[in-house]
Design an enzyme around this catalytic site. Structure first.
Site, mmCIF file in Angstrom:
data_model
loop_
_atom_site.group_PDB
_atom_site.id
_atom_site.type_symbol
_atom_site.label_atom_id
_atom_site.label_comp_id
_atom_site.label_asym_id
_atom_site.label_seq_id
_atom_site.Cartn_x
_atom_site.Cartn_y
_atom_site.Cartn_z
ATOM 1 N N LYS A 1 52.822 22.057 -10.575
ATOM 2 C CA LYS A 1 52.399 21.111 -11.613
ATOM 3 C C LYS A 1 52.071 21.862 -12.911
ATOM 4 O O LYS A 1 52.488 21.473 -14.003
ATOM 5 C CB LYS A 1 51.158 20.342 -11.109
ATOM 6 C CG LYS A 1 50.804 19.131 -11.927
ATOM 7 C CD LYS A 1 49.638 18.360 -11.307
ATOM 8 C CE LYS A 1 50.087 17.334 -10.286
ATOM 9 N NZ LYS A 1 49.010 16.460 -9.809
ATOM 10 N N THR B 1 39.885 11.811 -4.837
ATOM 11 C CA THR B 1 38.881 11.440 -3.830
ATOM 12 C C THR B 1 39.499 10.363 -2.930
ATOM 13 O O THR B 1 39.067 9.216 -2.924
ATOM 14 C CB THR B 1 37.587 10.911 -4.488
ATOM 15 O OG1 THR B 1 37.946 9.916 -5.478
ATOM 16 C CG2 THR B 1 36.805 12.008 -5.158
ATOM 17 N N THR C 1 36.023 9.419 -9.087
ATOM 18 C CA THR C 1 35.233 8.318 -8.535
ATOM 19 C C THR C 1 34.612 8.802 -7.236
ATOM 20 O O THR C 1 35.324 9.133 -6.286
ATOM 21 C CB THR C 1 36.146 7.103 -8.270
ATOM 22 O OG1 THR C 1 36.790 6.762 -9.503
ATOM 23 C CG2 THR C 1 35.366 5.921 -7.747
ATOM 24 N N PHE D 1 37.451 4.833 -16.446
ATOM 25 C CA PHE D 1 37.898 3.448 -16.230
ATOM 26 C C PHE D 1 39.330 3.206 -16.699
ATOM 27 O O PHE D 1 39.760 2.064 -16.762
ATOM 28 C CB PHE D 1 36.948 2.482 -16.945
ATOM 29 C CG PHE D 1 35.537 2.563 -16.443
ATOM 30 C CD1 PHE D 1 35.148 1.859 -15.303
ATOM 31 C CD2 PHE D 1 34.594 3.354 -17.077
ATOM 32 C CE1 PHE D 1 33.845 1.946 -14.819
ATOM 33 C CE2 PHE D 1 33.289 3.450 -16.609
ATOM 34 C CZ PHE D 1 32.911 2.739 -15.475
ATOM 35 N N ARG E 1 43.252 2.607 -17.077
ATOM 36 C CA ARG E 1 44.252 1.977 -16.205
ATOM 37 C C ARG E 1 45.560 2.716 -16.379
ATOM 38 O O ARG E 1 45.992 2.948 -17.511
ATOM 39 C CB ARG E 1 44.479 0.512 -16.605
ATOM 40 C CG ARG E 1 43.317 -0.408 -16.412
ATOM 41 C CD ARG E 1 43.552 -1.680 -17.208
ATOM 42 N NE ARG E 1 43.747 -1.393 -18.627
ATOM 43 C CZ ARG E 1 44.201 -2.250 -19.531
ATOM 44 N NH1 ARG E 1 44.545 -3.462 -19.183
ATOM 45 N NH2 ARG E 1 44.340 -1.896 -20.792
ATOM 46 N N PHE F 1 42.551 -10.965 -14.572
ATOM 47 C CA PHE F 1 42.531 -10.712 -13.129
ATOM 48 C C PHE F 1 42.490 -11.982 -12.287
ATOM 49 O O PHE F 1 41.968 -12.001 -11.191
ATOM 50 C CB PHE F 1 41.372 -9.764 -12.747
ATOM 51 C CG PHE F 1 41.762 -8.325 -12.935
ATOM 52 C CD1 PHE F 1 41.853 -7.787 -14.203
ATOM 53 C CD2 PHE F 1 42.084 -7.522 -11.859
ATOM 54 C CE1 PHE F 1 42.259 -6.480 -14.395
ATOM 55 C CE2 PHE F 1 42.493 -6.216 -12.039
ATOM 56 C CZ PHE F 1 42.580 -5.688 -13.306
ATOM 57 N N CYS G 1 43.387 3.237 -6.866
ATOM 58 C CA CYS G 1 41.934 3.041 -6.965
ATOM 59 C C CYS G 1 41.380 1.888 -6.118
ATOM 60 O O CYS G 1 40.514 2.116 -5.281
ATOM 61 C CB CYS G 1 41.541 2.830 -8.423
ATOM 62 S SG CYS G 1 41.750 4.335 -9.396
ATOM 63 N N LYS H 1 41.154 2.271 -2.131
ATOM 64 C CA LYS H 1 40.241 3.306 -1.626
ATOM 65 C C LYS H 1 38.809 3.056 -2.100
ATOM 66 O O LYS H 1 37.856 3.336 -1.385
ATOM 67 C CB LYS H 1 40.731 4.700 -2.011
ATOM 68 C CG LYS H 1 40.446 5.125 -3.422
ATOM 69 C CD LYS H 1 40.837 6.578 -3.661
ATOM 70 C CE LYS H 1 40.624 6.979 -5.112
ATOM 71 N NZ LYS H 1 39.248 6.882 -5.588
ATOM 72 N N LYS I 1 52.225 -1.350 -9.900
ATOM 73 C CA LYS I 1 52.252 -2.189 -11.095
ATOM 74 C C LYS I 1 53.255 -1.572 -12.058
ATOM 75 O O LYS I 1 53.702 -0.436 -11.844
ATOM 76 C CB LYS I 1 50.869 -2.301 -11.724
ATOM 77 C CG LYS I 1 50.311 -1.012 -12.290
ATOM 78 C CD LYS I 1 49.018 -1.319 -13.027
ATOM 79 C CE LYS I 1 48.398 -0.063 -13.588
ATOM 80 N NZ LYS I 1 47.151 -0.304 -14.272
HETATM 81 N N1 LIG Z 1 44.481 7.167 -11.239
HETATM 82 C C1 LIG Z 1 43.690 6.318 -11.869
HETATM 83 O O1 LIG Z 1 44.122 5.333 -12.452
HETATM 84 C C2 LIG Z 1 42.193 6.547 -11.884
HETATM 85 C C3 LIG Z 1 41.398 5.807 -12.774
HETATM 86 C C4 LIG Z 1 40.038 6.039 -12.790
HETATM 87 C C5 LIG Z 1 39.470 6.957 -11.916
HETATM 88 N N2 LIG Z 1 40.264 7.632 -11.047
HETATM 89 C C6 LIG Z 1 39.628 8.624 -10.163
HETATM 90 O O2 LIG Z 1 39.864 9.911 -10.699
HETATM 91 C C7 LIG Z 1 40.034 10.866 -9.646
HETATM 92 C C8 LIG Z 1 41.357 11.578 -9.782
HETATM 93 O O3 LIG Z 1 42.390 10.626 -9.602
HETATM 94 P P1 LIG Z 1 43.913 10.934 -9.999
HETATM 95 O O4 LIG Z 1 44.649 9.663 -9.838
HETATM 96 O O5 LIG Z 1 43.937 11.642 -11.291
HETATM 97 O O6 LIG Z 1 44.295 11.967 -8.818
HETATM 98 P P2 LIG Z 1 45.583 12.894 -8.710
HETATM 99 O O7 LIG Z 1 45.845 13.056 -7.261
HETATM 100 O O8 LIG Z 1 46.666 12.387 -9.602
HETATM 101 O O9 LIG Z 1 45.109 14.302 -9.309
HETATM 102 C C9 LIG Z 1 44.156 15.125 -8.714
HETATM 103 C C10 LIG Z 1 44.541 16.579 -9.018
HETATM 104 O O10 LIG Z 1 43.483 17.446 -8.621
HETATM 105 C C11 LIG Z 1 44.067 18.660 -8.180
HETATM 106 N N3 LIG Z 1 43.074 19.433 -7.417
HETATM 107 C C12 LIG Z 1 42.602 19.197 -6.167
HETATM 108 N N4 LIG Z 1 41.692 20.115 -5.829
HETATM 109 C C13 LIG Z 1 41.557 20.952 -6.899
HETATM 110 C C14 LIG Z 1 40.747 22.092 -7.175
HETATM 111 N N5 LIG Z 1 39.856 22.568 -6.288
HETATM 112 N N6 LIG Z 1 40.881 22.710 -8.366
HETATM 113 C C15 LIG Z 1 41.763 22.248 -9.286
HETATM 114 N N7 LIG Z 1 42.548 21.166 -9.080
HETATM 115 C C16 LIG Z 1 42.448 20.529 -7.907
HETATM 116 C C17 LIG Z 1 45.268 18.188 -7.402
HETATM 117 O O11 LIG Z 1 46.213 19.236 -7.230
HETATM 118 C C18 LIG Z 1 45.791 17.053 -8.294
HETATM 119 O O12 LIG Z 1 46.743 17.517 -9.235
HETATM 120 C C19 LIG Z 1 39.871 10.075 -8.354
HETATM 121 O O13 LIG Z 1 38.541 10.136 -7.930
HETATM 122 C C20 LIG Z 1 40.205 8.655 -8.773
HETATM 123 O O14 LIG Z 1 39.583 7.690 -7.970
HETATM 124 C C21 LIG Z 1 41.606 7.463 -11.019
#
Ligand SMILES: NC(=O)c1ccc[n+]([C@@H]2O[C@H](COP(=O)([O-])OP(=O)(O)OC[C@H]3O[C@@H](n4cnc5c(N)ncnc54)[C@H](O)[C@@H]3O)[C@@H](O)[C@H]2O)c1
Length: 434
Positions: free
Chosen positions: A35, A86, A122, A152, A154, A252, A263, A266, A324
């Protein structure tokens, strides 16, 4: 201001690029070497509208860099954000915090000077305090505070959500941490974005409560849609009549195949677990999750019924696979529940998605056939299912599509099309709650 972002996924990459746009020097760190290599080669690993330009601009300006190395970014950082995944822990529905805790340990080893460590992931109530404990254990001399700043945004509208948020929530324990975070978000003062300062626990719970509430709205309107089908009402009229009440709001309240994505599924199950563990069950959220699973099963039945009660030997063209439009994210997409079920029952699936095919191939049964050209997908199909309402599906030439198909069944799981229009094109048309 120097910022380190741990995790460069949807949230880490978007937040990191946006903070750089605000003027901070941001280092995005990820354990995923490929990545980081792609990012350093100017390639964006996810599909998110506008993200490529934003990243390119800030990399060129020298404010945004990517690395797998915690050193020296953590030592130099004023603020370190944890934005790792998470996911649901296998077996018990709890949020899996291994990535958060591992990040906390790594951060602890590299801290130098006063630093605020901010949970953006989260996370369940109490996690910020656990992160604090881990850092103290790993590095008893570290000078730091923890904070919670849930995200928050989207997917599909992530940049505008980040740049023009409805609110920014800052969970802090003292003025020093609050001051640094307020300074980072200062550009948002220009647009008067509300900044809500709370304690750690409240900030952590705002995020789960918000997502659970939105998921509840979706499950609620899906149940009303099902009732509409039984009593001959139109769910769109009902939703409009409800939504015009300012206390309810219009958003919604659109029925469909059930919520999905990275999100809501989970976060609802995690909130249920948090409630159970604290002896304070979230029964409405429990029902929301059950209704959502039932809605996906109901969509399978809808497709089967539309094809005379049996899909065995039938060819079904599926428009859209992602949870979506405007994202390539396939996590917990309704298509992952519905398509394997149809395949198991003997259907042949031909599928198209503008951005999600690469991810879909990893997650859907190997038998699913994929098409770059949406029109080609319809050749010989007995039925068509609209699964995800991508804009490019709105203006299709349905006369031409109908002429390519072997059958004439159209199942619109997103209520995008008008019944009269589809009947006019020679389809037998099914939708949700109308
Ligand atoms: N995706 C969304 O729309 C969204 C919106 C709001 C909140 N969130 C929350 O944000 C968090 C991240 O979600 P995401 O969708 O970005 O996840 P994601 O899986 O796209 O990205 C997480 C990244 O963290 C990296 N990672 C894991 N362990 C690591 C470490 N020790 N050091 C460095 N990098 C590490 C992974 O390789 C991955 O690239 C979650 O808790 C999620 O619930 C997500």
């Amino acid at each position: 201001m120097n910022v380190a972002m741990i995790g460069s996924g949807y949230v880490g990459l978007v937040s990191g690029a946006c903070f750089a746009e605000f003027g901070a020097n941001v280092t995005c760190i990820d354990v995923d070497q490929s990545k980081i290599d792609r990012l350093n080669e100017g390639e964006i690993p996810i599909y998110e509208p506008g993200l490529d330009d934003l990243v390119e601009r800030n990399v060129k300006a020298g404010r945004l860099t990517f690395t797998t190395d915690y050193d020296p970014a953590i030592a130099e950082a004023d603020l370190v954000f944890i934005a790792v995944g998470t996911p649901t822990r296998r077996g018990d529905g709890h949020a899996d915090l291994v990535y958060v805790y591992e990040a906390a340990k790594q951060i602890a080893r590299h801290l130098d000077g006063y630093t605020v460590i901010v949970d953006k992931s989260t996370v369940p109530v109490g996690t910020a305090r656990q992160v604090c404990r881990i850092i103290k254990e790993e590095n008893p001399d570290a000078d730091f505070d923890v904070a919670s700043n849930p995200e928050f945004l989207r997917e599909g509208a992530a940049i505008s959500d980040f740049m023009r948020p409805d609110r920014v929530v800052l969970g802090v324990e003292n003025d020093r941490a609050e001051k640094l975070l307020r300074e980072l978000y200062r550009p948002l003062n220009l647009i008067e974005a509300p900044i809500l300062v709370t304690g750690l626990e409240s900030a952590e719970l705002v995020k789960y409560a918000s997502n659970a509430f939105l998921a509840t709205k979706i499950s609620f309107i899906n149940e009303i849609a099902n009732l509409c089908e039984q009593v001959g009402a139109d769910v769109h009229a009902v939703a409009k009549g409800m939504g015009l009440d300012g206390r309810i709001g219009r958003k919604f309240l659109h029925p469909g195949p059930g919520y999905g994505g990275s999100c809501f599924p989970k976060d609802t199950t995690a909130l249920i677990r948090i409630g159970q563990e604290h002896g304070s069950p979230c029964r409405i959220v429990e029902a929301t999750v059950e209704v959502n699973a039932a809605q996906k099963a109901r969509m399978v039945k809808k497709v089967r019924d539309a094809l005379g009660g049996n899909v065995s030997g039938k060819t079904i063209a599926v428009m859209g696979l992602t949870f979506k439009p405007e994202t390539d994210d396939m996590r917990d997409s309704p298509s992952l529940a519905i398509i394997p079920n149809l395949v198991d029952k003997g259907a042949t699936i031909r599928a198209h998605d503008p951005q999600g095919v690469e991810e879909a191939k990893k997650l859907l049964p190997a038998k699913v056939q994929y098409f770059d050209d949406v029109y080609e997908m319809f050749s010989g199909a007995d039925a068509c299912v609209l699964m995800t309402e991508w804009n490019e599906y709105r203006g299709l030439d349905f006369g031409s599509i109908k002429s390519k198909m072997a059958g004439n069944v159209f199942i619109d799981l997103r209520n995008v099309y008008e019944k009269t229009q589809m009947l006019g094109n020679g389809f037998i048309y099914y939708c949700v709650g109308r």
